[in-house]
Design a protein around this motif. Structure first.
Motif, PDB file in Angstrom:
ATOM      1  N   TRP A  96     118.591  13.943  83.368  1.00 14.15           N
ATOM      2  CA  TRP A  96     120.152  14.306  83.636  1.00 14.15           C
ATOM      3  C   TRP A  96     121.154  14.278  82.483  1.00 14.15           C
ATOM      4  O   TRP A  96     121.927  14.733  82.027  1.00 14.15           O
ATOM      5  N   GLU A 116     123.996  16.170  80.637  1.00 15.30           N
ATOM      6  CA  GLU A 116     125.238  16.043  80.989  1.00 15.30           C
ATOM      7  C   GLU A 116     125.863  15.970  79.070  1.00 15.30           C
ATOM      8  O   GLU A 116     126.897  16.337  78.881  1.00 15.30           O
ATOM      9  N   GLU A 146     133.040  19.491  84.105  1.00 16.30           N
ATOM     10  CA  GLU A 146     132.516  18.717  85.249  1.00 16.30           C
ATOM     11  C   GLU A 146     132.119  19.522  86.403  1.00 16.30           C
ATOM     12  O   GLU A 146     131.243  19.336  87.146  1.00 16.30           O
ATOM     13  N   LYS A 189     128.807  20.683  85.844  1.00 20.22           N
ATOM     14  CA  LYS A 189     127.548  19.425  85.985  1.00 20.22           C
ATOM     15  C   LYS A 189     127.500  19.421  87.576  1.00 20.22           C
ATOM     16  O   LYS A 189     126.498  19.295  87.864  1.00 20.22           O
TER      17      LYS A 189
END
Ligand code: HEM
Length: 154
Positions: A89, A93, A124, A127
């Motif tokens: 992850w 990111e 964001e 994500k």
């Protein structure tokens, strides 16, 4: 007060006017951060175009309220990327964060605190969608990841 989409479009136009192909500084910085990832790419030229374009499209699409096509595209991305193994992850990111950093570095006077906030807000949101899509695929097809074949197929 301009919308997120207007601020984001203005910075993308500034990047285009600067004559910079965003994928070049972006992949250079991303591979510098994650050098071992380089070997997973068979065709950096082709993939860097699509990865960069689709990441920008997804964030801009979210800013424009176009979840109807962004959602399925994110699902697709999460699924096809399972072929490259269990991607950490932190790399996802940083990919999104570095994409926005590179736009900021290139957009010159079109970059502002407001433009930065607009991109970060949509980044964001992207994500959150990717995390959810990855979890959904893990539930729907556990084992369907490179290197994690069920015994019967290996
Ligand atoms: C929003 C995030 C991302 C988007 C939209 C995206 C999109 C894409 C697209 C469209 C391709 C090309 C697939 C093809 O041509 O068949 C691709 C390839 C690839 N992506 Fe991503 N990607 C993202 C993030 C990541 C991350 C974080 C990683 C690694 C941690 C990654 C690893 C790869 C690899 C290894 C390939 C194959 C490259 C090759 O064989 O040359 N991607 N990506």
């Amino acid at each position: 007060m301009p919308s997120d989409a207007e601020l984001m479009e203005a910075s993308l136009i500034a990047v285009a006017d600067a004559g910079v192909e965003l994928r070049h500084p972006l992949f250079a910085r991303w591979f510098a951060a994650w050098p071992e990832r380089r070997a997973t790419f068979i065709n950096v030229d082709a993939s860097s175009r699509r990865m960069t374009d689709e990441t920008l499209e997804m964030m801009l699409g979210l800013a424009k309220g176009e979840e109807l096509w962004v959602g399925p595209l994110v699902d697709e991305l999460a699924f096809t990327h399972r072929s490259y193994g269990r991607l950490p992850w932190a790399e996802y990111e940083s990919w999104i964060d570095l994409t926005i950093d590179c736009i900021g570095d290139t957009a010159g006077t079109a970059w502002s605190a407001e433009a930065n906030a607009a991109w970060r807000r949509q980044g964001e949101r992207l994500k959150v969608l990717i995390i959810a899509a990855r979890e959904d695929w893990d539930r729907a097809m556990p084992g369907h990841i490179l290197g994690e074949l069920p015994e019967v197929l290996s």
